[in-house]
Design a protein around this motif. Structure first.
Motif, PDB file in Angstrom:
ATOM      1  N   GLY A  20      15.634   4.556 -34.690  1.00 29.74           N
ATOM      2  CA  GLY A  20      15.465   5.155 -36.012  1.00 29.74           C
ATOM      3  C   GLY A  20      13.987   5.287 -36.374  1.00 29.74           C
ATOM      4  O   GLY A  20      13.581   6.266 -37.008  1.00 29.74           O
ATOM      5  N   ILE A  23      12.609   8.352 -34.713  1.00 30.17           N
ATOM      6  CA  ILE A  23      13.042   9.560 -35.434  1.00 30.17           C
ATOM      7  C   ILE A  23      12.215   9.747 -36.711  1.00 30.17           C
ATOM      8  O   ILE A  23      11.815  10.863 -37.050  1.00 30.17           O
ATOM      9  CB  ILE A  23      14.545   9.474 -35.758  1.00 30.17           C
ATOM     10  CG1 ILE A  23      15.357   9.494 -34.459  1.00 30.17           C
ATOM     11  CG2 ILE A  23      14.984  10.623 -36.666  1.00 30.17           C
ATOM     12  CD1 ILE A  23      16.813   9.173 -34.637  1.00 30.17           C
ATOM     13  N   SER A  27       9.620  12.827 -37.693  1.00 32.19           N
ATOM     14  CA  SER A  27       9.741  13.594 -38.944  1.00 32.19           C
ATOM     15  C   SER A  27       8.526  13.423 -39.856  1.00 32.19           C
ATOM     16  O   SER A  27       8.501  13.965 -40.962  1.00 32.19           O
ATOM     17  CB  SER A  27      11.008  13.163 -39.693  1.00 32.19           C
ATOM     18  OG  SER A  27      10.902  11.819 -40.129  1.00 32.19           O
ATOM     19  N   GLU A 331      19.730  10.921 -44.749  1.00 28.18           N
ATOM     20  CA  GLU A 331      20.642  11.029 -43.609  1.00 28.18           C
ATOM     21  C   GLU A 331      20.151  10.246 -42.393  1.00 28.18           C
ATOM     22  O   GLU A 331      20.915   9.988 -41.463  1.00 28.18           O
ATOM     23  CB  GLU A 331      20.838  12.499 -43.217  1.00 28.18           C
ATOM     24  CG  GLU A 331      21.750  13.283 -44.141  1.00 28.18           C
ATOM     25  CD  GLU A 331      21.072  13.679 -45.445  1.00 28.18           C
ATOM     26  OE1 GLU A 331      19.845  13.462 -45.572  1.00 28.18           O
ATOM     27  OE2 GLU A 331      21.774  14.210 -46.335  1.00 28.18           O
ATOM     28  N   VAL A 332      18.862   9.868 -42.404  1.00 29.43           N
ATOM     29  CA  VAL A 332      18.312   9.059 -41.305  1.00 29.43           C
ATOM     30  C   VAL A 332      19.116   7.771 -41.150  1.00 29.43           C
ATOM     31  O   VAL A 332      19.320   7.276 -40.037  1.00 29.43           O
ATOM     32  CB  VAL A 332      16.822   8.745 -41.557  1.00 29.43           C
ATOM     33  CG1 VAL A 332      16.304   7.725 -40.544  1.00 29.43           C
ATOM     34  CG2 VAL A 332      16.000  10.011 -41.486  1.00 29.43           C
ATOM     35  N   LYS A 334      22.298   7.335 -41.600  1.00 30.01           N
ATOM     36  CA  LYS A 334      23.509   7.626 -40.836  1.00 30.01           C
ATOM     37  C   LYS A 334      23.211   7.674 -39.338  1.00 30.01           C
ATOM     38  O   LYS A 334      24.013   7.227 -38.514  1.00 30.01           O
ATOM     39  CB  LYS A 334      24.106   8.961 -41.288  1.00 30.01           C
ATOM     40  CG  LYS A 334      24.626   8.966 -42.712  1.00 30.01           C
ATOM     41  CD  LYS A 334      25.888   8.133 -42.844  1.00 30.01           C
ATOM     42  CE  LYS A 334      26.483   8.230 -44.240  1.00 30.01           C
ATOM     43  NZ  LYS A 334      27.692   7.394 -44.400  1.00 30.01           N
ATOM     44  N   ILE A 335      22.047   8.205 -38.991  1.00 26.98           N
ATOM     45  CA  ILE A 335      21.645   8.252 -37.583  1.00 26.98           C
ATOM     46  C   ILE A 335      21.459   6.840 -37.042  1.00 26.98           C
ATOM     47  O   ILE A 335      21.919   6.505 -35.943  1.00 26.98           O
ATOM     48  CB  ILE A 335      20.341   9.063 -37.418  1.00 26.98           C
ATOM     49  CG1 ILE A 335      20.570  10.516 -37.842  1.00 26.98           C
ATOM     50  CG2 ILE A 335      19.847   8.998 -35.974  1.00 26.98           C
ATOM     51  CD1 ILE A 335      19.308  11.357 -37.869  1.00 26.98           C
ATOM     52  N   ILE A 336      20.795   5.981 -37.834  1.00 27.87           N
ATOM     53  CA  ILE A 336      20.560   4.595 -37.413  1.00 27.87           C
ATOM     54  C   ILE A 336      21.884   3.866 -37.201  1.00 27.87           C
ATOM     55  O   ILE A 336      22.089   3.195 -36.185  1.00 27.87           O
ATOM     56  CB  ILE A 336      19.691   3.861 -38.453  1.00 27.87           C
ATOM     57  CG1 ILE A 336      18.288   4.469 -38.498  1.00 27.87           C
ATOM     58  CG2 ILE A 336      19.611   2.366 -38.144  1.00 27.87           C
ATOM     59  CD1 ILE A 336      17.435   3.973 -39.649  1.00 27.87           C
ATOM     60  N   GLY A 338      24.799   5.212 -36.619  1.00 28.81           N
ATOM     61  CA  GLY A 338      25.468   5.818 -35.473  1.00 28.81           C
ATOM     62  C   GLY A 338      24.937   5.286 -34.151  1.00 28.81           C
ATOM     63  O   GLY A 338      25.706   5.031 -33.214  1.00 28.81           O
ATOM     64  N   ILE A 339      23.630   5.091 -34.075  1.00 26.91           N
ATOM     65  CA  ILE A 339      23.020   4.551 -32.855  1.00 26.91           C
ATOM     66  C   ILE A 339      23.474   3.104 -32.626  1.00 26.91           C
ATOM     67  O   ILE A 339      23.773   2.704 -31.504  1.00 26.91           O
ATOM     68  CB  ILE A 339      21.484   4.635 -32.938  1.00 26.91           C
ATOM     69  CG1 ILE A 339      21.034   6.103 -32.918  1.00 26.91           C
ATOM     70  CG2 ILE A 339      20.834   3.870 -31.781  1.00 26.91           C
ATOM     71  CD1 ILE A 339      19.594   6.310 -33.301  1.00 26.91           C
TER      72      ILE A 339
END
Length: 375
Positions: A20, A23, A27, A331-332, A334-336, A338-339
């Motif tokens: 994260g 990412i 960004s 939304e970052v 959600k990525i974290i 998900g990972i």
């Protein structure tokens, strides 16, 4: 084995945070600043802590629902539908019945949970009697529950014609902590003079957190210490061996899915009676059932582990909503998450990472020893 599972979960969380960070850097955001915003946004003020706990309650129960089913060899993908029908049951009782305070809330909670039990038991019956895969049937039951909610909200007795919501529940059905006192003149006057308590109590703090913690302890005890838990886990491990031991497979499947539905239905009931009761329910999916699957995975399907896992998830999502204050996207988070789940679902990859670090540490130790010997 349990120790390895805990280490894998911690490693997955760390890897999620590290990736994260990458990412965030891509960004154009400082990851240290971003994580500081997330942490302080979830736990930096008393009212933030209260909101994090409020949002964690349904996640604990839906996570418990998924974890319980998994411990008995079943995949409960239907926690969202069970959550929805639980909220419907609690709304109907909380709105249409006129009962004394406390009793009204308890009855509404029980009815909501039983609606969830019924919704889960239907999936169990379909699997036990007709060999319908519980993943497929529970997904279908999610949509049936969602559109059932929409349909019921078309009735004038439930829907507030001035909005897209139902009518609010009666005050006697509320399970908010000091709900009536907070809106009384004496309560307002007292809270106006005590900012700390005002910040803690202004969010819809309710008795749900106590119910959720008790439920997690009870489910852990049932699975680990009771005959029922032994039978349900035995069916999950090996159905043929369990049947040979005299266990009724079909009844166990229905019981397991029913109990899982009970927990998710209870989550829906608590949300209606303790959080959204002032505005009723909306014709929309809140996603707590699906998020419960993530919580169960982070907890390693350990009933007690769903409590810290839900608090982590709620903290990330609630605190992550404040990332917009530093010009990045929420939304970052959600990525974290998900990972994290991706790594938890791949224990073999974590084994490889663990082996690599062990090999690297041994090599470093060997180099240090060689350097000392040369000197």
């Amino acid at each position: 084995m349990k120790r390895n599972r805990f280490l894998y979960t911690v490693l997955a969380i760390v890897l999620g945070i590290l990736i994260g960070s990458i990412i965030l850097l891509i960004s154009g955001t400082n990851p240290i600043e971003a994580y500081k915003v997330i942490f302080l946004g979830a736990f930096g003020k008393p009212k933030y802590i209260s909101w994090t706990i409020v949002k964690a309650v349904p996640l604990i129960l839906t996570g418990l629902s998924v974890a319980f089913a998994f411990n008995t060899g079943l995949f409960n993908i239907g926690a969202e539908g069970q959550y929805i029908v639980g909220s419907i049951g609690a709304l109907v009782v909380g709105l249409l019945l006129d009962l004394p305070p406390i009793i009204h809330g308890i009855v509404a909670l029980i009815v909501g949970a039983l609606c969830g039990y019924l919704w889960g038991a239907i999936v169990g019956v379909l699997k036990a009697k007709f060999e319908v895969n519980e993943v497929i049937s529970s997904i279908m039951m999610n949509w049936i529950g969602f559109y059932l909610s929409n349909y019921l909200l078309s009735f004038p007795i439930l829907r507030n014609i001035e909005s897209d919501n139902s009518y609010p529940i009666r005050k006697s059905a509320s399970i908010k902590f000091l709900g009536d006192w907070k809106i009384s003149e004496s309560g307002k006057a007292f809270l106006a003079q005590n900012k700390f308590l005002k910040d803690i109590l202004n969010p819809p703090v309710n008795f749900g957190i106590i119910i959720a913690i008790v439920a997690a302890i009870v489910i852990w005890y049932v699975l680990k210490k009771t005959t029922l838990g032994y039978e349900l886990r035995a069916v999950g491990f090996n159905q043929k061996a369990a049947e040979y031991g005299g266990i009724d497979i079909n009844k166990s499947i229905v019981k397991s899915m029913g109990i899982a539905g009970f927990l998710a239905g209870l989550a829906g009931a608590i949300t209606v009676l303790g959080v959204s009761g002032d505005i009723g329910i909306m014709a929309a999916q809140e996603g707590y059932g699906f998020d419960g699957m993530a919580v169960a995975l982070i907890a390693g399907n350990n009933p007690l582990g769903t409590i810290p896992a839900a608090l982590l998830y709620a903290g990330l999502t609630y605190g992550g909503g404040k990332l917009t204050t530093i010009g990045t996207y929420s939304e970052v988070v959600k990525i974290i998450v998900g990972i994290m789940i991706l790594f938890i679902a791949m224990p073999k990859l974590l084994d490889m990472i663990k082996f690599f670090f062990q090999k690297w540490s041994k090599q470093e130790a060997s180099n240090v020893n060689k350097g000392g010997a040369n000197e």
